[in-house]
Design an enzyme around this catalytic site. Structure first.
Site, PDB file in Angstrom:
ATOM      1  N   LYS A 253      -6.867   6.487 -19.755  1.00 47.73           N
ATOM      2  CA  LYS A 253      -7.064   7.002 -21.105  1.00 47.73           C
ATOM      3  C   LYS A 253      -5.774   6.857 -21.935  1.00 47.73           C
ATOM      4  O   LYS A 253      -5.334   5.756 -22.131  1.00 47.73           O
ATOM      5  CB  LYS A 253      -7.566   8.449 -21.013  1.00 47.73           C
ATOM      6  CG  LYS A 253      -8.663   8.665 -19.942  1.00 47.73           C
ATOM      7  CD  LYS A 253      -9.968   7.952 -20.244  1.00 47.73           C
ATOM      8  CE  LYS A 253     -10.940   7.937 -19.064  1.00 47.73           C
ATOM      9  NZ  LYS A 253     -11.258   9.221 -18.461  1.00 47.73           N
TER      10      LYS A 253
ATOM     11  N   ARG B 134       0.861  -1.196   0.000  1.00 49.57           N
ATOM     12  CA  ARG B 134       0.000   0.000   0.000  1.00 49.57           C
ATOM     13  C   ARG B 134       0.893   1.241   0.000  1.00 49.57           C
ATOM     14  O   ARG B 134       0.613   2.240  -0.651  1.00 49.57           O
ATOM     15  CB  ARG B 134      -0.949   0.025   1.205  1.00 49.57           C
ATOM     16  CG  ARG B 134      -1.615   1.378   1.359  1.00 49.57           C
ATOM     17  CD  ARG B 134      -2.871   1.429   2.214  1.00 49.57           C
ATOM     18  NE  ARG B 134      -2.867   0.590   3.388  1.00 49.57           N
ATOM     19  CZ  ARG B 134      -2.186   0.830   4.511  1.00 49.57           C
ATOM     20  NH1 ARG B 134      -1.418   1.904   4.635  1.00 49.57           N
ATOM     21  NH2 ARG B 134      -2.255  -0.012   5.523  1.00 49.57           N
TER      22      ARG B 134
ATOM     23  N   TYR C 271     -15.116  17.655 -16.334  1.00 49.21           N
ATOM     24  CA  TYR C 271     -15.525  16.246 -16.418  1.00 49.21           C
ATOM     25  C   TYR C 271     -16.614  15.992 -15.383  1.00 49.21           C
ATOM     26  O   TYR C 271     -16.499  16.443 -14.226  1.00 49.21           O
ATOM     27  CB  TYR C 271     -14.281  15.379 -16.156  1.00 49.21           C
ATOM     28  CG  TYR C 271     -14.539  13.904 -16.117  1.00 49.21           C
ATOM     29  CD1 TYR C 271     -14.817  13.198 -17.281  1.00 49.21           C
ATOM     30  CD2 TYR C 271     -14.497  13.208 -14.922  1.00 49.21           C
ATOM     31  CE1 TYR C 271     -15.056  11.835 -17.249  1.00 49.21           C
ATOM     32  CE2 TYR C 271     -14.718  11.842 -14.877  1.00 49.21           C
ATOM     33  CZ  TYR C 271     -15.006  11.162 -16.042  1.00 49.21           C
ATOM     34  OH  TYR C 271     -15.238   9.811 -16.001  1.00 49.21           O
TER      35      TYR C 271
ATOM     36  N   ASP D   2      -5.801  18.958 -15.050  1.00 50.34           N
ATOM     37  CA  ASP D   2      -6.167  17.617 -15.500  1.00 50.34           C
ATOM     38  C   ASP D   2      -5.719  17.512 -16.960  1.00 50.34           C
ATOM     39  O   ASP D   2      -6.308  18.117 -17.845  1.00 50.34           O
ATOM     40  CB  ASP D   2      -7.685  17.422 -15.354  1.00 50.34           C
ATOM     41  CG  ASP D   2      -8.135  16.003 -15.707  1.00 50.34           C
ATOM     42  OD1 ASP D   2      -7.461  15.358 -16.529  1.00 50.34           O
ATOM     43  OD2 ASP D   2      -9.169  15.570 -15.174  1.00 50.34           O
TER      44      ASP D   2
HETATM   45  C1  LIG Z   1     -11.880   9.752 -17.319  1.00 47.35           C
HETATM   46  C2  LIG Z   1     -11.527  11.078 -16.768  1.00 47.35           C
HETATM   47  C3  LIG Z   1     -11.380  11.281 -15.392  1.00 47.35           C
HETATM   48  C4  LIG Z   1     -11.661  10.190 -14.390  1.00 47.35           C
HETATM   49  O1  LIG Z   1     -10.793   9.127 -14.505  1.00 47.35           O
HETATM   50  P1  LIG Z   1     -11.147   7.615 -14.080  1.00 47.35           P
HETATM   51  O2  LIG Z   1      -9.892   6.884 -14.385  1.00 47.35           O
HETATM   52  O3  LIG Z   1     -12.322   7.194 -14.910  1.00 47.35           O
HETATM   53  O4  LIG Z   1     -11.492   7.636 -12.626  1.00 47.35           O
HETATM   54  C5  LIG Z   1     -10.992  12.532 -14.963  1.00 47.35           C
HETATM   55  N1  LIG Z   1     -10.775  13.541 -15.818  1.00 47.35           N
HETATM   56  C6  LIG Z   1     -10.916  13.384 -17.144  1.00 47.35           C
HETATM   57  C7  LIG Z   1     -10.667  14.540 -18.047  1.00 47.35           C
HETATM   58  C8  LIG Z   1     -11.298  12.162 -17.668  1.00 47.35           C
HETATM   59  O5  LIG Z   1     -11.447  12.011 -18.993  1.00 47.35           O
END
Ligand SMILES: *Cc1c(COP(=O)(O)O)cnc(C)c1O
Length: 386
Positions: A199, A50, A102, A174
């Site tokens: 992603k 962890r 998001y 982000d």
């Molecule tokens: C998908 C996404 C998230 C969240 O990520 P997860 O891995 O699904 O928890 C946050 N910000 C953006 C811009 C995203 O496309």
């Protein structure tokens, strides 16, 4: 070993062939929860997974290098990464977030703010007056998302970061939509970069994960302590797979954005398409800033189809190459209808305020042959609108 500097080399080869036991080329996956002590009161480098794990730490080091940060914390999802940054806030401090962020981020921010963990303002960060007002109200953290989801709006990271610094606030960006291959927020003044590694970084639609990269070492230490305390650190196997996906980040993104640019120009010339949102188009409102702050325009785009919800349904049901699914950034092309899918959790009013109408369609463009993608869109547009 000579120091490796160029990001393509870091992505492809950082940490390769460093295995002291057998010289394994691929960094091994350490599937263990715990590590034996060397002897009484003699802990080794790792004690419990962890807290730290060699595979996860390798991914963190590679991500930190790619984003130009002091270090990174790898967690179980993109949402966990955002929540980790929010751990730093105390009641009475304000978070400023984009009005079109998001939807999962919006939900998390609203839930935590409703519990009094911080104050919250959603602002159109391109509106300098609105941003100035929000910054004046004890703002501790400005969250930026550029390009935004699903309208691909671009904001000026360096300009916002400068104003935030002036107001004594920190900045978190982000960077999920572009990945470090195309944008490096720390170089533009950000304190934190957030990724849903689900992603582009993993890129193969088979892992959910996240990471926070911090510019300063003391912030990395604080975030690591929080991640250990709350237990949100990512699994070693997910880290192994994400590192494997990351090896091809640059060629994937490069090829995917070429496909996206071709699709954007194709869609711009179709009579059944009312609008195309892609910063790579010279006519796009975000084009000028994107040209300055990004190294490419990315592989996400959205467009508005002429017609009604039925037209949208007919179009989506006629596609053969694109898959109707949420998420993005994988090697396969996905298509989503924000109003009924990714953004259905927003109230119709909030959607309207953010400019997300019912005929908006979002594409995550993959690695298929450009002609197959365009032919698929062309035949589906034809069938939906005859
Ligand atoms: C998908 C996404 C998230 C969240 O990520 P997860 O891995 O699904 O928890 C946050 N910000 C953006 C811009 C995203 O496309």
């Amino acid at each position: 070993m000579p120091e490796i500097k160029r990001p393509q080399t870091i992505a492809a080869a950082h940490g390769v062939a460093r295995d002291a036991a057998f010289g394994a080329v691929a960094p091994p996956v350490y599937l263990t929860s715990s590590y034996a002590f060397d002897g009484f009161d003699l802990p080794r480098a790792h004690e419990y997974s962890r807290t730290s794990n060699p595979t996860r730490d390798q991914l963190a080091r590679t991500l930190a290098l790619l984003e130009g940060g002091a270090g990174a914390v790898v967690v179980a999802s993109g949402m966990a990464a955002i929540d980790l940054v929010l751990s730093r806030l105390s009641p009475g401090e304000r978070v400023v977030a984009p009005h079109d962020c998001y939807s999962g981020t919006r939900r998390l921010l609203e839930l935590r703010a409703a519990k009094g963990q911080f104050d919250l303002s959603f602002v159109d960060e391109a509106d300098t007056e609105a941003l100035g007002e929000a910054l004046a109200a004890r703002t501790k953290l400005v969250l930026i998302e550029t390009p935004s989801n699903p309208l691909l709006r671009v904001v000026d990271i360096a300009a916002i970061a400068e104003r935030a610094k002036h107001a004594g606030a920190e900045v978190a960006v982000d960077n999920t939509f572009l990945s470090p291959a195309l944008q490096n927020p720390i170089a533009l003044g950000a304190d934190f970069v957030i990724h849903s590694t689900t992603k582009y970084l993993n890129g193969h639609s088979d892992v959910v994960g996240g990471a926070v990269i911090a510019a300063k070492a003391e912030d990395v230490a604080e975030l690591s302590a929080w991640a250990n305390a709350t237990g949100v650190t990512g699994s070693p196997f997910d880290a192994y797979q994400t590192l494997r996906g990351l090896r091809t980040l640059f060629p994937r993104v490069e090829r995917q954005q070429q496909n996206a640019a071709a699709i954007a120009s194709f869609l711009s010339c179709q009579s059944q398409v009312a609008a195309v949102h892609y910063p790579g188009l010279a006519t796009d409102p975000g084009h000028e800033i994107a040209t300055r702050q990004q190294r490419g325009f990315g592989a996400m785009l959205s467009f508005e189809i002429t017609g009604s919800m039925e037209t949208v349904a007919g179009f989506l049901e006629s596609l053969n190459v694109f898959t109707l699914a949420e998420s993005l950034g994988g090697v396969e092309s996905l298509i989503a209808h924000p109003a009924t899918m990714t953004h259905s959790g927003m109230s119709p009013q909030a959607r309207q305020d953010a400019g997300i109408n019912d005929t908006l369609i979002r594409l995550s463009v993959g690695l298929e042959a450009e002609a197959d993608l365009i032919e698929d869109l062309a035949q589906a547009l034809y069938h939906a609108t005859i």
